[in-house]
Write a protein that holds these residues in place. Sequence first.
Motif, mmCIF file in Angstrom:
data_model
loop_
_atom_site.group_PDB
_atom_site.id
_atom_site.type_symbol
_atom_site.label_atom_id
_atom_site.label_comp_id
_atom_site.label_asym_id
_atom_site.label_seq_id
_atom_site.Cartn_x
_atom_site.Cartn_y
_atom_site.Cartn_z
ATOM 1 N N LEU A 50 0.845 -1.192 0.000
ATOM 2 C CA LEU A 50 0.000 0.000 0.000
ATOM 3 C C LEU A 50 0.881 1.243 0.000
ATOM 4 C CD1 LEU A 50 -2.596 -1.196 2.674
ATOM 5 C CD2 LEU A 50 -2.830 -1.238 0.185
ATOM 6 N N VAL A 51 1.965 1.148 0.723
ATOM 7 C CA VAL A 51 2.897 2.269 0.767
ATOM 8 C C VAL A 51 3.484 2.502 -0.615
ATOM 9 C CG1 VAL A 51 5.064 3.094 1.725
ATOM 10 C CG2 VAL A 51 3.460 1.816 3.162
ATOM 11 N N ALA A 53 2.206 1.763 -3.340
ATOM 12 C CA ALA A 53 1.159 2.308 -4.201
ATOM 13 C C ALA A 53 1.057 3.818 -4.038
ATOM 14 C CB ALA A 53 -0.177 1.646 -3.871
ATOM 15 N N ILE A 54 1.106 4.271 -2.811
ATOM 16 C CA ILE A 54 1.003 5.708 -2.562
ATOM 17 C C ILE A 54 2.208 6.443 -3.132
ATOM 18 C CG2 ILE A 54 1.061 7.449 -0.739
ATOM 19 C CD1 ILE A 54 -0.587 5.569 0.959
ATOM 20 N N SER A 59 -1.292 1.692 -7.910
ATOM 21 C CA SER A 59 -1.692 0.699 -6.914
ATOM 22 C C SER A 59 -1.510 -0.722 -7.442
ATOM 23 C CB SER A 59 -3.149 0.905 -6.516
ATOM 24 O OG SER A 59 -3.986 0.654 -7.619
#
Lengths: 341, 341
Positions: A50-51, A53-54, A59
């Motif tokens: 998720l990190v 992706a940010i 994503s």
Amino acid sequence: MSSLAKIARICGVSVGATSKALTGKPGVSEVTRQRILNVAAQQNYRPNRLVHAIQSGRSMTVGLTCNDFQDDFVGSILKGMLEVLYEASYDPIVISWDLCVHEGETVLRTFAERRVDGLLMFPPADQPTHAYLQELKSFQRPIVVVDQVFAGVEDYDFTGSQDYEGGQIATEHLIKLGHKNIANLYHLETSTGRARLDGFRSTMQKHGLIVHEQWMYNIEHYGTKEAYNHAKRLLSEKNGPTAIVAFNDWVALDVLAAARDLNLSVPNDVSVVGFANLRVASSVRPRLTTIAQNPLLIGRRAAKRLLELLDGEKADSPPHHPVTDRIPVKLIIGESTRPIA
Amino acid sequence: MSSLAKIARICGVSVGATSKALTGKPGVSEVTRQRILNVAAQQNYRPNRLVHAIQSGRSMTVGLTCNDFQDDFVGSILKGMLEVLYEASYDPIVISWDLCVHEGETVLRTFAERRVDGLLMFPPADQPTHAYLQELKSFQRPIVVVDQVFAGVEDYDFTGSQDYEGGQIATEHLIKLGHKNIANLYHLETSTGRARLDGFRSTMQKHGLIVHEQWMYNIEHYGTKEAYNHAKRLLSEKNGPTAIVAFNDWVALDVLAAARDLNLSVPNDVSVVGFANLRVASSVRPRLTTIAQNPLLIGRRAAKRLLELLDGEKADSPPHHPVTDRIPVKLIIGESTRPIA
DNA sequence: CTGAAAGCGCTTACAG
DNA sequence: CTGAAAGCGCTTACAG
């Protein structure tokens, strides 16, 4: 779940060094790298994507909307999609339209908030609302529409079947067998149904055959008794049709059932053509004559197209023109059609 | 995609204030809140849920593994799951086992890295490898196993059907109709197949009936010609079985086809019982007598169970005991069985 | 080779 | 009411 910081603490090194070690980047001595690797394995460390992706703005997920998964047609499309997505390290987030009737915009919003990179969209079953189309317009990511089209999505890439040609091929087949009195159980609710019907009508006209409107029935919901009842009506007529074109194999099955229940024989008393070449088409007797689609390929091509669009974004290429990709269909001759007596 | 910072900049306020305004938290004057809301709407702002996932430690996603979506059985399970998940604001990330044969651990790793909150798992088709079971053990999140069990997942919650009882019910039905010479086309590759077979054998024994081993065939892959060929063999025997229990409706369809191709009548020459009550079961003629499962309920219950486990985590409740939940099955009497002559 | 720091986009105590 | 700052878990220039 152990974090980078935790691994770093245990190893007595900085978080940055730990990151480099685990991602295989240069800048750490082999000794510390090994130490970090060991501790990470032992701590069962899993990097938090998720990190990533940010940070990267990607994503590596794709939104997937579906109406239902009730037969192998949609199932195979999905399989084809998953195959291509998996290969490219994308994973799909799946939402069913069924669940949010008349609030399709919620689905799009959810996808936007989850920052999917793109969208593979089986259009919603119902007519899209204004709010939905609005949300679709403001959806900033690439979209590939699958199987069905509807008003408002003309500007997107599309992957589906040659439904119009399929309608023609089915009709040609019957005409070649000598049939002239052909009925049609069609499906106006979907673009595929309308295209197949158009193909039917154009072919009848081309051969100078009359379309008997009293033998033309719209099947609103083909999961119900509707098709069966219409079929029974058609088959009970004296001087009724000698052949029936069905919207799809499910409708064709209903015709077989109606014939059976009336003690009529398919194909001796009436010929039937289906559409889709579902798994069931060759399981039943008589085997269905049907127009085979290629759902696996549809799925693959739709996903590939989406990946192309995503790559195009990265490459910052010029705005693309939406592509319509209709996979050819193929006549499968089964036992449900025969030359007219 | 516009960010909070961008909205804040446009409004000339701090990011914190913007956050409060958009999440409906107190601490901003009504005037500025409105201003922020307007700008956000106009900028088409969508909060980044990935951030929320990182901060809260909850991604609000669930991993879903599937073998195939080839008929309405799995389709309905999925539907039931999606329904419940949607209601609870979870979204599924779907990965197909088919794609990563013999490397199922990759799937689990991907789910771990994507920080899914839990796992709904249709077991992989092949025997799980050691690496897979290893990865499963270290998977820190709640898991609900669906439909099939296999060695190594006894410690997890399970939702499926009463397959054993289904096997019994099918057999009881035939015995009640006077059948004694009953064949079985079973499926040892799956736990459901084994359970149904066990139910068959126990019921035969209970009624003092002999299981003719030469009429017992394992169907390794029921998508192929296998079942059809075995059925033909059975039906060609003189003094062959008067009834056949099929692993599922697809196999039963193959028996119908074999009978048809041999000019035999179902149910006059042989009775057939299927399993699953697929959509096709009532579309074909003769309609199948079959053991109905309740896939929609299986899906719902599996998802609900997973949500319970997730809630339990939050509540920090004591370690739970894995629950096995087998939904009852039901005999559907069609036209493929009849009393023995 | 190694660490401290900035930054991704947000939320939430904590000062003013 | 408002803003500055810390922190979620990571990566990546930038110093030492």
